[in-house]
Design an enzyme around this catalytic site. Structure first.
Site, PDB file in Angstrom:
ATOM      1  N   HIS A  59       0.825  -1.289   0.198  1.00 30.73           N
ATOM      2  CA  HIS A  59       0.060  -0.057  -0.033  1.00 30.73           C
ATOM      3  C   HIS A  59       0.908   1.367  -0.081  1.00 30.73           C
ATOM      4  CE1 HIS A  59      -3.684  -2.156   0.533  1.00 30.73           C
ATOM      5  NE2 HIS A  59      -3.065  -2.966   1.354  1.00 30.73           N
ATOM      6  N   ASN A 132     -10.458  -2.967   2.118  1.00 28.24           N
ATOM      7  CA  ASN A 132      -9.938  -2.917   0.677  1.00 28.24           C
ATOM      8  C   ASN A 132     -11.102  -2.520  -0.156  1.00 28.24           C
ATOM      9  OD1 ASN A 132      -7.133  -3.436   0.848  1.00 28.24           O
ATOM     10  ND2 ASN A 132      -7.753  -5.806   1.106  1.00 28.24           N
TER      11      ASN A 132
END
Length: 488
Positions: A59, A132
């Protein structure tokens, strides 16, 4: 002499001394060597060398914005969390969206899951929901996470992402079949961060004022509508504008076109978990809406951009261990690993006092801890005692647990998660495939075949295709034919 015609006061060194010349370094005579005594030069170069902190292992590439969450339904029957206590209540939030595998300089428009991390600045402390844009994940146990990410990152020998590594791991980890089907379907490349759903993904515990326990899943449905990119569109956009998603989010907020999501939960009474047909704590599974319908509970709006990307996006930290009273963890083995892993990553990457930074510290509450010192400590505690219990008026424990106890039994062991009546690694992947229209299936097959065609070993290829065949015979047959056509 300075060329500035307007100033806000004198430029200074980091210690506050006024700078007389910011254009020329000190030398030993005109044209001579530079002097080590030039404090401004040394200070500027040293700071410049340290302007970057280690990027996130996963990320790393992301964008963020501030906004608000507004309660739209009474959920006090399920949770005693104060920020959810009444209809109309607003809570400040900070959101960070990201790709998973790419590094800090990677393009936005790529086929990859998107992180959907939220920080709620509640009056009882910060609550972080780290999810997510997919309701499931590739694996169900955190012990496999480093191995999984190693397959998505650059190979230690070639320095590139290798299809052999990716599909070797997925083929040997059949629980990934559901998420891979999501990833290579139409929603694998969102058109922007505004045009995708978000999910808490994990199962969490809610506890009401009477001590009743409920298991919940979070869903954030975009009010802008789902928009995605094809493989071909994404390839062009990633090359033309690598910052496409970040730019879209920033510019939409700048123009007052604030993105919104409607927030839902699925709620399962704790008593129903043991006999549910799927393991409710398995991150590779969803709860079908026919079993547990979506309940609308709120709205989230993003309406303010960060002033400084590094300070507020790069240094922002989110941890699923940041709970508030009335919300807690579940026995989800991936969640359990993340409760440790995220905080530990922040301590390494940003520092032991990362939670003191403005973007991370509580905004509607006050952090009162006995933690002291360490890198970047700001001295906020003054001369207060740093232990508990103490008789000097320091903060003390409340004796009120944040969440309810969960009964456990049995011997300690490296255990496989318990299997429920309809649990297997392929059933929900097959269900997802059969839910798709013919055109959606065709794009899924094309996307997957294009990736699989890069696999060089036949055994890895056969094993990977066999997992999709187990999910649905037609799925596997069409995929095998498409790969053969591409490989000639």
């Amino acid at each position: 002499m300075s060329t500035h015609v307007e100033t806000t006061g004198p430029l200074t060194t980091e210690s506050g001394a006024p700078v007389s010349d910011n254009q020329n370094s000190q030398t030993a005579g005109v044209g001579g060597p530079v002097l080590l005594q030039d404090q401004l030069l040394i200070e500027k170069l040293a700071h410049f060398n340290r302007e970057r902190i280690p990027e996130r292992i996963v990320h790393a590439r992301g964008a963020g914005a501030y906004g608000k969450f507004t309660v739209t339904a009474d959920v006090t029957g399920y949770t005693r969390a104060a920020f959810l206590s009444e209809v109309g209540k607003e809570t400040e939030v900070f959101a960070r969206f990201s790709t998973v595998a790419g590094n800090l300089g990677a393009a936005d428009a790529v086929r990859d899951p998107r992180g959907f991390a939220l920080k709620f600045y509640t009056e009882e402390g910060n609550y972080d929901l780290v999810g997510n844009n997919t309701p499931v994940f590739f694996i169900k146990d955190a012990i496999k996470f480093p191995d999984f990410i190693h397959t998505q990152k650059r190979d230690p020998y070639t320095g590139s992402q290798e299809a052999d590594n990716v599909f070797d791991f997925w083929g040997l980890s059949p629980e990934s079949t559901h998420q891979v089907t999501w990833l290579f379907g139409d929603r694998g490349i969102p058109a922007s961060y505004r045009h995708m759903h978000g999910f808490g993904s994990h199962t969490f515990q809610w506890t009401n004022a009477d001590g009743e326990i409920f298991w919940v899943k979070y869903h954030f449905k975009t009010d802008q509508g789902i928009k995605n990119l094809t493989e071909e569109e994404a390839a062009v956009l990633a090359g033309q504008d690598p910052d496409s998603h970040q730019r879209d989010l920033r510019e939409s907020i700048e123009t007052g076109d604030f993105p919104n999501w409607t927030v839902y939960v699925q709620v399962m009474p704790a008593s129903e978990a043991a006999d549910y047909r799927f393991n409710p704590f398995d991150l590779t599974k969803v709860w079908p809406h026919a079993d547990y319908p979506l309940i609308p509970i709120g709205k989230m709006e993003l309406n303010r951009n960060p002033e400084n990307i590094f300070a507020e996006v790069e240094q922002s930290v989110f941890s699923p261990a940041h709970f508030v009273p009335g919300i807690g963890p579940s026995p989800d083995k991936m969640l359990q690993g993340r409760l440790f892993g995220y905080g530990d990553a922040h301590r390494y990457r940003v520092g032991i006092n990362a939670d003191h930074l403005p973007v991370n510290r509580p905004h509607a509450a006050e952090a009162r801890t006995h933690g002291r010192d360490g890198q970047m400590y700001d001295g906020r505690h003054g001369g207060a005692k740093n232990y508990e219990p103490n008789s000097f008026g320091g903060p003390a424990q409340t004796d009120k647990p944040l969440w309810a106890d969960v009964a456990v039994s049995g011997a300690t062991t490296e255990s496989v998660a318990p299997s429920h009546a309809e649990d297997n690694d392929f059933v929900q992947a097959g269900n997802l495939y059969r839910l798709m229209s013919e055109s959606e299936q065709a794009r899924l097959i094309s996307n997957l075949a294009g990736a699989l065609a890069g696999v060089t070993r036949d055994d890895i290829l056969r094993r990977a295709i066999e997992n999709f065949r187990k999910a649905d015979a037609d799925y596997g047959k069409r995929l095998e034919a498409a790969v053969e056509a591409l490989r000639g």
